[in-house]
Scaffold this motif. Structure first.
Motif, short mmCIF file in Angstrom:
data_model
loop_
_atom_site.label_atom_id
_atom_site.label_comp_id
_atom_site.label_asym_id
_atom_site.label_seq_id
_atom_site.Cartn_x
_atom_site.Cartn_y
_atom_site.Cartn_z
N LEU A 1 0.82 -1.21 0.00
CA LEU A 1 0.00 0.00 0.00
C LEU A 1 0.85 1.26 0.00
CD1 LEU A 1 -2.72 -1.01 2.55
CD2 LEU A 1 -3.00 -0.63 0.13
N ASP A 2 2.17 1.08 -0.04
CA ASP A 2 3.01 2.26 0.10
C ASP A 2 3.23 2.96 -1.23
OD1 ASP A 2 3.12 1.96 2.78
OD2 ASP A 2 4.83 0.62 2.74
N ALA B 1 -6.53 8.24 -3.17
CA ALA B 1 -7.87 8.23 -2.57
C ALA B 1 -8.12 6.91 -1.85
CB ALA B 1 -8.92 8.45 -3.65
N ILE B 2 -7.53 5.83 -2.35
CA ILE B 2 -7.87 4.52 -1.82
C ILE B 2 -7.05 4.14 -0.59
CG2 ILE B 2 -7.81 2.06 -2.37
CD1 ILE B 2 -8.96 2.80 -5.06
N ALA B 3 -5.76 4.43 -0.61
CA ALA B 3 -4.96 4.12 0.58
C ALA B 3 -3.75 5.04 0.61
CB ALA B 3 -4.50 2.66 0.56
N ALA B 4 -3.67 5.88 1.61
CA ALA B 4 -2.52 6.78 1.72
C ALA B 4 -2.48 7.42 3.08
CB ALA B 4 -2.59 7.86 0.65
N GLN B 5 -1.32 8.00 3.39
CA GLN B 5 -1.18 8.74 4.65
C GLN B 5 -1.03 10.23 4.39
OE1 GLN B 5 1.97 5.96 6.04
NE2 GLN B 5 1.13 6.48 8.05
N TYR C 1 -5.30 12.23 -1.23
CA TYR C 1 -5.64 11.74 0.10
C TYR C 1 -6.47 12.78 0.84
CZ TYR C 1 -4.78 11.28 5.13
OH TYR C 1 -4.91 11.23 6.48
N LEU D 1 -10.26 12.50 2.09
CA LEU D 1 -10.43 12.44 3.54
C LEU D 1 -11.49 13.46 3.99
CD1 LEU D 1 -9.37 11.24 6.19
CD2 LEU D 1 -7.78 13.15 6.30
N ARG E 1 -13.67 14.89 2.27
CA ARG E 1 -14.96 14.63 1.65
C ARG E 1 -15.90 14.03 2.69
NH1 ARG E 1 -16.22 9.41 -0.11
NH2 ARG E 1 -18.08 9.29 -1.38
N ARG E 2 -15.30 13.31 3.62
CA ARG E 2 -16.08 12.64 4.66
C ARG E 2 -16.92 13.63 5.44
NH1 ARG E 2 -16.75 7.41 6.36
NH2 ARG E 2 -18.15 7.69 8.10
#
Lengths: 356, 273
Positions: free
Chosen positions: B137-138, B216-220, B225, B229, B231-232
């Protein structure tokens, strides 16, 4: 000859005005047709059944209105749509009700307290055995969601803080594949049905779940307060259909349960196992008692503190009191002049008294 | 004749005005709707007032975040640009090497071109779950997504352009005694570099698209990102400036590549009006 600037700008202004009128948010007036949004979750499946079985129509007809139940595939999108004014009501958790519509200035009422998560959300570690083992790990979860809240509560329970871990925002759709197949992913926080799948991974341990903080992750039907005030029939129709369905569910109506299981993409056994970790309020009296209990303001205080600390109350919020939350009996948490989230037990009370 | 609309041209000031008009119209529409929604609900998050957006920009771009002590906009920008730069650099290198090889050497072309053609037709987003599983995921999976997304296009474009080099030039170089390597370094490479830069310019849009999707799917961290994020909780006051910032950077990159092309290959524009 040239087309004069004046004429062009007049045209543009006219266009803008026309578009503005066409798109202006509808004012609160008595109306006959309502739209309610829902998304897939164990405790919300009855709404799909209400639409498909005709029960919603039966109750709407009884009160002379028309209620359309719309399923939205993306949970957050459904709340955003509600907040933007596209729906009169929407299902959501207590935290999202506070941070999305209420913080966005849309006065919202929790009309029906349907259930709380009693193990439907959990923290799963691949190698560790206790919550304390999470220290220093990288955790996959949907950031700023109830999963994030649950993680904060789990860390709190062993004296750790979010600084002790690193969080990777991961879409709920990808959490299972990430955890099962990537060696990068050693810890996840998620909800059912994904939770059941990650907890079943060989060697993985569920170190914390929402049953350790019962009653904190609450699933609500939230309706626009203005709409509700102008249309008392809406509250009656929605509450009426809900508790008729709850009665059927509590009685173990096979046809209804199978319908809901299918709609949530599982079978009857799978759906029943999700219900085990969902504390449904089958009786309106139970829901009313939960909503009027002194515990609810305490829970909402935890939730709003978390929300404020994570910036979820928005740019304008200077303290956690920025958004007021009202409870049955008149207690108010936060700014009494800016109450945007209301827990209301009136409709549930009518249902409990059999007056619907 | 002069009265026909096809013969009427705006002057310099006119062009500026007509160019600015759509921007102004969009701005005016936004301000109208925003004012209307805010009049109804002062806390509306959907179309925040410009002053709210400005406050948020100050917070994001110039104030350290309370929780992490980092200035979010720059952290996100640095993370995204690093991923984008890696993706573009690797794709450009692949495009140049494989494109020239398969464009110039018939055996390689026979071996590679159908494969690259098929690969270029795979929708990269459909591969995303597989990428996350195989590359973690990196950073790697995000860079790989960009590479898979744009490298096949670059390879095919370059190969076709190599094939389109006038054969007399290649023959002339051979009669002058150039080896294959010399033909590559002295003839093909100088001809291809400006074409590669042009192709990269066209790839910028897709590269950003893939970058934002992966983030958008997996990040820090990262621009995509942050957008997904916040958008929530419907924080349009964050999303709108981020979109504008991404657009500005994409525009500057396009402009920079064009300037680079003019500088490194001045003959390209020579003789043009």
């Amino acid at each position: 000859m040239t087309i004069s600037l004046k004429r062009i700008s007049a045209f543009c202004l006219g266009l803008a005005a026309a578009a503005a009128i066409a798109c202006s948010p509808a004012g609160a007036v008595e109306k006959k047709s309502f739209k309610i949004a829902w998304s897939i979750y164990a405790g919300w499946m009855p709404w799909g059944y209400a639409a498909d079985s005709g029960l919603m129509k039966k109750w709407a007809d009884k009160y002379g209105i028309n209620v359309e139940i719309v399923q939205i595939n993306d949970y957050v999108e459904s709340i955003n749509q509600y907040t933007a004014g596209g729906f009169d009501g929407c299902v959501m958790t207590n935290m999202d009700a506070l941070t999305i519509p209420a913080a966005g200035g849309v006065d919202s009422t929790a009309l029906i307290v349907g259930d709380f998560s009693n193990g439907n959300d959990g923290v799963v570690l691949k190698t560790g055995k206790t919550v304390a083992d999470i220290k220093g790990e990288k955790i996959n979860l949907v950031q700023l969601s109830v999963s994030h809240y649950l993680l904060a509560r789990a860390l709190d329970s062993v004296g750790l803080t979010e600084k002790d871990v690193s969080i990777v925002n991961t879409s709920d759709a990808d959490i299972v594949s990430v955890f099962t197949s990537s060696s990068d992913s050693k810890a996840v926080v998620t909800w059912n049905p994904q939770l059941a799948e990650v907890a079943a991974v060989k060697g993985a341990t569920k170190v914390f779940d929402s049953s350790k903080v019962p009653g904190e992750i609450i699933d609500l039907l939230v309706v626009n307060t203005g709409t509700l005030k102008d249309n008392p029939a809406l509250a009656k129709a929605l509450t009426g259909v809900w508790y008729e369905m709850m009665e059927k569910m509590a009685a173990g109506d096979e046809a209804m349960l199978t319908h809901m299981a299918k709609a949530s993409g599982t079978d009857l056994a799978g759906y029943k196992s999700q219900l085990v970790t969902t504390r449904m309020f089958y009786k309106p009296a139970e829901a009313m008692e939960f909503t009027t209990s002194p515990q609810l303001p305490k829970t909402m205080d935890l939730v709003r503190t978390f929300s404020f600390e994570h910036g979820l109350l928005g740019e304008g919020a200077k303290t956690k009191d920025a958004v007021g939350i009202a409870f049955p009996g008149g207690e108010i948490l936060g700014d009494a002049k800016n109450v945007k989230l209301r827990f209301d037990a009136e409709a549930m009370k009518l249902a409990a008294e059999g007056k619907l | 004749m002069g009265l026909r609309i096809i013969n009427r041209r705006p002057g310099r000031g006119g062009a500026l005005f007509w160019g600015a008009l759509p921007f102004l119209a969009v701005l005016a529409l936004y301000l109208t709707f925003s004012a209307m929604r805010l009049a109804e609900n002062p806390n509306d998050k959907l179309l925040p007032a410009l002053s709210t957006i400005a406050e948020t920009v100050v917070r994001l771009a110039f104030t350290p975040d309370q929780r992490t002590g980092q200035v979010l906009l720059w952290v996100d920008t640095a993370a995204s640009l690093a991923r984008l730069a890696w993706g573009l650099a690797v794709s450009a290198a692949l495009g140049l090497v494989i494109g020239i090889a398969s464009g110039l050497v018939p055996y390689l072309r026979a071996g590679l071109s159908p494969f690259v053609a098929v690969v270029s037709l795979i929708p990269p987003m459909a591969l995303l779950p597989i990428l996350f599983i195989s590359f973690g995921l990196d950073e790697l999976s995000k860079v790989v997504l960009i590479v898979i997304g744009i490298a096949p296009f670059l390879i095919r474009d370059l190969a076709m352009r190599v094939e389109a080099i006038p054969p007399e030039l290649v023959i002339k170089a051979q009669t002058l005694g150039a080896s294959t390597w010399q033909i590559i370094t002295r003839l093909v490479l100088p001809t291809m570099l400006p074409k590669l830069i042009d192709a990269l310019r066209l790839s910028l849009g897709p590269a950003w698209l893939f970058l934002i999707s992966a983030e958008a799917i997996a990040a820090q961290d990262g621009l995509g990102y942050r957008i997904f994020l916040v958008r929530r909780y419907l924080a349009m006051d964050v999303i709108l400036p981020y979109v504008a910032w991404i657009t500005l950077m994409a525009f500057l990159m396009d402009w920079g590549l064009r300037a680079l092309n003019r500088r490194t290959s001045p003959w390209l524009t020579r003789g043009m009006a």
